[in-house]
Design a protein around this motif. Structure first.
Motif, PDB file in Angstrom:
ATOM      1  N   VAL A  33       0.651  -1.203   0.067  1.00 40.79           N
ATOM      2  CA  VAL A  33      -0.016  -0.126  -0.008  1.00 40.79           C
ATOM      3  C   VAL A  33       0.785   1.133  -0.195  1.00 40.79           C
ATOM      4  CG1 VAL A  33      -1.576   1.442   1.127  1.00 40.79           C
ATOM      5  CG2 VAL A  33      -1.841  -1.088   1.273  1.00 40.79           C
ATOM      6  N   ALA A  34       0.771   2.061  -1.150  1.00 41.89           N
ATOM      7  CA  ALA A  34       1.643   3.194  -0.972  1.00 41.89           C
ATOM      8  C   ALA A  34       1.043   4.162  -0.071  1.00 41.89           C
ATOM      9  CB  ALA A  34       1.640   3.875  -2.474  1.00 41.89           C
ATOM     10  N   ASP A  35       2.035   4.995   0.528  1.00 42.75           N
ATOM     11  CA  ASP A  35       1.632   6.019   1.544  1.00 42.75           C
ATOM     12  C   ASP A  35       2.132   7.367   1.007  1.00 42.75           C
ATOM     13  OD1 ASP A  35       2.424   7.822   4.156  1.00 42.75           O
ATOM     14  OD2 ASP A  35       1.003   6.512   4.756  1.00 42.75           O
ATOM     15  N   LYS A  36       1.250   8.454   0.771  1.00 42.79           N
ATOM     16  CA  LYS A  36       1.820   9.663   0.275  1.00 42.79           C
ATOM     17  C   LYS A  36       2.873  10.102   1.187  1.00 42.79           C
ATOM     18  CE  LYS A  36      -2.222  10.463  -2.695  1.00 42.79           C
ATOM     19  NZ  LYS A  36      -3.424  11.381  -2.880  1.00 42.79           N
ATOM     20  N   ALA A  37       2.525  10.007   2.626  1.00 40.51           N
ATOM     21  CA  ALA A  37       3.353  10.885   3.336  1.00 40.51           C
ATOM     22  C   ALA A  37       4.849  10.073   3.269  1.00 40.51           C
ATOM     23  CB  ALA A  37       3.004  10.733   4.542  1.00 40.51           C
ATOM     24  N   ASP A  38       5.136   8.906   3.080  1.00 34.57           N
ATOM     25  CA  ASP A  38       6.346   8.006   3.271  1.00 34.57           C
ATOM     26  C   ASP A  38       6.999   8.377   1.941  1.00 34.57           C
ATOM     27  OD1 ASP A  38       5.929   7.196   5.989  1.00 34.57           O
ATOM     28  OD2 ASP A  38       5.122   5.376   4.980  1.00 34.57           O
ATOM     29  N   ASN A  39       6.103   8.540   0.744  1.00 28.84           N
ATOM     30  CA  ASN A  39       6.757   8.725  -0.548  1.00 28.84           C
ATOM     31  C   ASN A  39       7.314  10.192  -0.611  1.00 28.84           C
ATOM     32  OD1 ASN A  39       6.273   6.464  -2.989  1.00 28.84           O
ATOM     33  ND2 ASN A  39       4.680   6.499  -1.578  1.00 28.84           N
ATOM     34  N   PRO A  61       6.890   0.788 -12.566  1.00 33.60           N
ATOM     35  CA  PRO A  61       6.662   2.142 -11.778  1.00 33.60           C
ATOM     36  C   PRO A  61       5.910   2.089 -10.613  1.00 33.60           C
ATOM     37  CG  PRO A  61       6.554   2.655 -14.201  1.00 33.60           C
ATOM     38  CD  PRO A  61       6.544   1.059 -13.793  1.00 33.60           C
ATOM     39  N   ILE A  62       4.830   1.010 -10.607  1.00 34.64           N
ATOM     40  CA  ILE A  62       4.026   1.095  -9.287  1.00 34.64           C
ATOM     41  C   ILE A  62       4.527   0.094  -8.299  1.00 34.64           C
ATOM     42  CG2 ILE A  62       1.937   1.622 -10.640  1.00 34.64           C
ATOM     43  CD1 ILE A  62       1.251  -1.413 -10.761  1.00 34.64           C
ATOM     44  N   ALA A  63       5.802  -0.511  -8.541  1.00 37.39           N
ATOM     45  CA  ALA A  63       6.223  -1.553  -7.610  1.00 37.39           C
ATOM     46  C   ALA A  63       6.564  -0.677  -6.435  1.00 37.39           C
ATOM     47  CB  ALA A  63       7.575  -2.133  -8.356  1.00 37.39           C
ATOM     48  N   LEU A  64       6.430  -1.387  -5.240  1.00 39.69           N
ATOM     49  CA  LEU A  64       6.503  -0.607  -4.069  1.00 39.69           C
ATOM     50  C   LEU A  64       7.792  -1.409  -3.223  1.00 39.69           C
ATOM     51  CD1 LEU A  64       2.796  -0.375  -2.744  1.00 39.69           C
ATOM     52  CD2 LEU A  64       4.407   1.414  -3.477  1.00 39.69           C
ATOM     53  N   MET A  65       8.261  -0.870  -2.384  1.00 39.66           N
ATOM     54  CA  MET A  65       9.357  -1.295  -1.395  1.00 39.66           C
ATOM     55  C   MET A  65       8.687  -0.739   0.050  1.00 39.66           C
ATOM     56  SD  MET A  65      11.671  -2.619  -2.981  1.00 39.66           S
ATOM     57  CE  MET A  65      13.170  -2.738  -2.117  1.00 39.66           C
ATOM     58  N   GLY A  66       7.869  -1.642   0.535  1.00 37.75           N
ATOM     59  CA  GLY A  66       7.055  -1.197   1.571  1.00 37.75           C
ATOM     60  C   GLY A  66       5.948  -0.283   1.431  1.00 37.75           C
ATOM     61  N   SER A  67       5.935   1.052   1.905  1.00 33.42           N
ATOM     62  CA  SER A  67       5.008   1.920   1.649  1.00 33.42           C
ATOM     63  C   SER A  67       5.274   2.924   0.778  1.00 33.42           C
ATOM     64  CB  SER A  67       4.581   2.769   3.019  1.00 33.42           C
ATOM     65  OG  SER A  67       6.000   3.182   3.587  1.00 33.42           O
ATOM     66  N   PHE A  68       6.562   2.938   0.092  1.00 28.03           N
ATOM     67  CA  PHE A  68       7.023   3.924  -0.874  1.00 28.03           C
ATOM     68  C   PHE A  68       7.222   3.282  -2.265  1.00 28.03           C
ATOM     69  CE2 PHE A  68      10.729   3.325   1.540  1.00 28.03           C
ATOM     70  CZ  PHE A  68      11.836   3.273   0.425  1.00 28.03           C
ATOM     71  N   TYR A  69       7.296   3.813  -3.458  1.00 29.93           N
ATOM     72  CA  TYR A  69       7.704   3.410  -4.729  1.00 29.93           C
ATOM     73  C   TYR A  69       9.019   2.853  -4.853  1.00 29.93           C
ATOM     74  CZ  TYR A  69       3.300   4.698  -6.096  1.00 29.93           C
ATOM     75  OH  TYR A  69       1.694   5.148  -5.854  1.00 29.93           O
ATOM     76  N   GLN A  70       9.134   1.736  -5.305  1.00 36.56           N
ATOM     77  CA  GLN A  70      10.736   1.231  -5.400  1.00 36.56           C
ATOM     78  C   GLN A  70      11.755   2.058  -6.235  1.00 36.56           C
ATOM     79  OE1 GLN A  70      11.054  -2.920  -6.728  1.00 36.56           O
ATOM     80  NE2 GLN A  70      13.204  -2.943  -6.532  1.00 36.56           N
ATOM     81  N   TYR A  71      11.021   2.790  -7.079  1.00 40.86           N
ATOM     82  CA  TYR A  71      11.892   3.645  -8.007  1.00 40.86           C
ATOM     83  C   TYR A  71      12.552   4.789  -6.982  1.00 40.86           C
ATOM     84  CZ  TYR A  71      10.687   2.343 -12.666  1.00 40.86           C
ATOM     85  OH  TYR A  71      10.590   1.894 -13.962  1.00 40.86           O
ATOM     86  N   ILE A  72      12.016   5.225  -5.851  1.00 43.83           N
ATOM     87  CA  ILE A  72      12.452   6.222  -5.128  1.00 43.83           C
ATOM     88  C   ILE A  72      13.682   5.467  -4.273  1.00 43.83           C
ATOM     89  CG2 ILE A  72      11.897   7.552  -2.971  1.00 43.83           C
ATOM     90  CD1 ILE A  72       8.930   7.711  -4.140  1.00 43.83           C
TER      91      ILE A  72
END
Length: 428
Positions: free
Chosen positions: A26-32, A110-121
């Motif tokens: 689940v992507a979290d906007k704050a964490d991203n 691009p939508i792959a996640l590492m926990g709560s933020f995107y893997q690209y980040i």
């Protein structure tokens, strides 16, 4: 790791690739947003932070050479990181290296996640760590190394030293399995870079006239500006290693503040006692000392432990750039080993002590004693030192065979700015 998982560390600092992949998708906007800001801060530490800090420490005739080396190694590491570096460091593989599954970032959507933020980040965040680690090395070999030799060395050392250590510590590799604690880079960044710089300083040799001529920093305001940028960016370095905008990020943030303040005080007062006057260079060095010392510990220790680490770190750094430097008989213009090496080692060992819950830390893994954790920390430090020294030796020797490590003495005395880059930093 019961106690560490309770504080969110198992998903961030310890196993940033494997454990975060198991977190809810689940992507979290704050964490991203938090992780993008932290990534930008760490990138800011290299250009302009390290560039200005090192540039001010060396002589005026070589300042552009230093800025160019930092900038170009930054660019080279970024490209290599995207091509194969991230894959070998953070994809699932064996105990020492990842695989080639993510070469050119293939198989990462691009939508792959590492926990709560995107893997690209995550790719960009870890790239920023690789960039600054390589950038640290060039300060130890400044003012006499051939520019092309630096670039050849970087390819070899990044591939066979940095990627291996990063995987072993942060991606579920050998040292992570052994229980080594390194929240934000005591082994991976600071010991790794400092030992490589030490090997380079020995192999390149001392600067012409060293010990007979003045080698004072040419621009202390530039040094202080670089220091301030590094201090500012370090909050991305340490807090960002929590991998989320959570309570551990807050702990790392506060510990970074207090440890740095403590190191500034002990370094400055120590210098004042030894030399009769406190200096701006001493203040700046104290800042870096505290930042480096707290880096491996910042998410594991309490505020009291962070203060002690900073206080000890300031004195250890002063010893490192005075007594130890003389004992080693090296010409390290930017005191890479005296600061980053000494404090990386001290910080990692003290992490093993002050992570104890009885001393205000988050606690050890279930069944682990302080004595065992200290041994694990020492082993982690030792393995890093030996491996990076071997790879650095090979890297510098290969560069020496291909292009030669050092410029001629005439070129060195005239300055690398003119001879290597055809420019002057200042008009006479």
């Amino acid at each position: 790791m019961k106690k560490l998982a309770k504080f969110g560390l198992a998903g961030g600092a310890l196993l940033p690739s494997l454990a975060m992949a198991a977190a809810p998708a689940v992507a979290d906007k704050a964490d991203n947003a938090f992780m993008m800001i932290c990534t930008a801060l760490v990138l800011f530490m290299t250009i302009p932070g390290i560039a200005l800090f090192y540039g001010g420490l060396i002589r005026a005739k070589n300042v552009l050479s230093m800025l160019t080396q930092v900038a170009m190694t930054f660019a080279m590491v970024c490209v290599l990181w995207m091509v194969y570096g991230y894959s070998l460091a953070f994809s699932e593989g064996n105990a020492f290296f990842g695989s080639f599954n993510w070469v050119m970032l293939k198989n990462i959507a691009p939508i792959a996640l590492m926990g709560s933020f995107y893997q690209y980040i995550h790719v960009a965040f870890q790239a920023s760590f690789a960039c600054i680690t390589v950038g640290l090395i060039v300060g130890a070999i400044a003012e006499r190394i051939r520019f092309s030799a630096v670039l050849i060395f970087v390819v070899i050392w990044l591939t066979f030293a940095y990627l291996l250590i990063a995987h072993m510590v942060w991606a579920g590799g050998f040292l992570a399995q052994d229980g080594a604690l390194d929240f934000a880079g005591g082994t991976v960044v600071h010991i790794n870079a400092a030992v490589a710089g030490l090997v380079g300083a020995y192999l390149v040799g001392k600067r012409a006239g060293f010990g007979k001529e003045s080698f004072k920093p040419h621009n202390l305001p530039m040094v202080f500006t670089g220091t301030a940028i590094l201090y500012f960016g370090w909050f991305g370095f340490n807090a960002g290693s929590a991998s989320a905008a959570n309570e551990i990020a807050g702990l790392a943030f506060l510990n970074t503040v207090i440890a740095t303040a403590g190191a500034m005080l002990t370094w400055t007062f120590g210098e004042w006692a030894l030399r009769g006057k406190p200096s701006l260079l001493g203040v700046s060095s104290g800042v870096i000392a505290g930042l480096v010392a707290i880096t491996p510990a910042c998410g594991y220790v309490g505020v009291g432990g962070a203060l002690i680490i900073g206080l000890v770190g300031g004195l250890a750094g002063l010893w490192g750039v005075t007594s130890l430097k003389k004992w080693l008989r090296i010409d390290d213009p930017c005191d890479v080993f005296g600061v980053h090496g000494v404090h990386g080692i001290v910080g990692c060992i003290m992490t093993g002590i002050f992570a104890s819950s009885s001393l205000g830390g988050v606690g050890y893994a279930e069944g682990v004693t302080m004595g065992h954790q200290i041994w694990v920390q020492l082993f982690s430090d030792g393995l890093t030192i030996v491996w990076t020294a071997v790879v650095a030796f090979i890297g510098f020797k290969v560069a020496d065979v291909i292009v030669g490590l050092r410029v001629s003495e005439d070129q060195e005395r005239e300055g690398l700015d003119v001879n290597s880059h055809g420019e002057n930093a200042y008009n006479n």
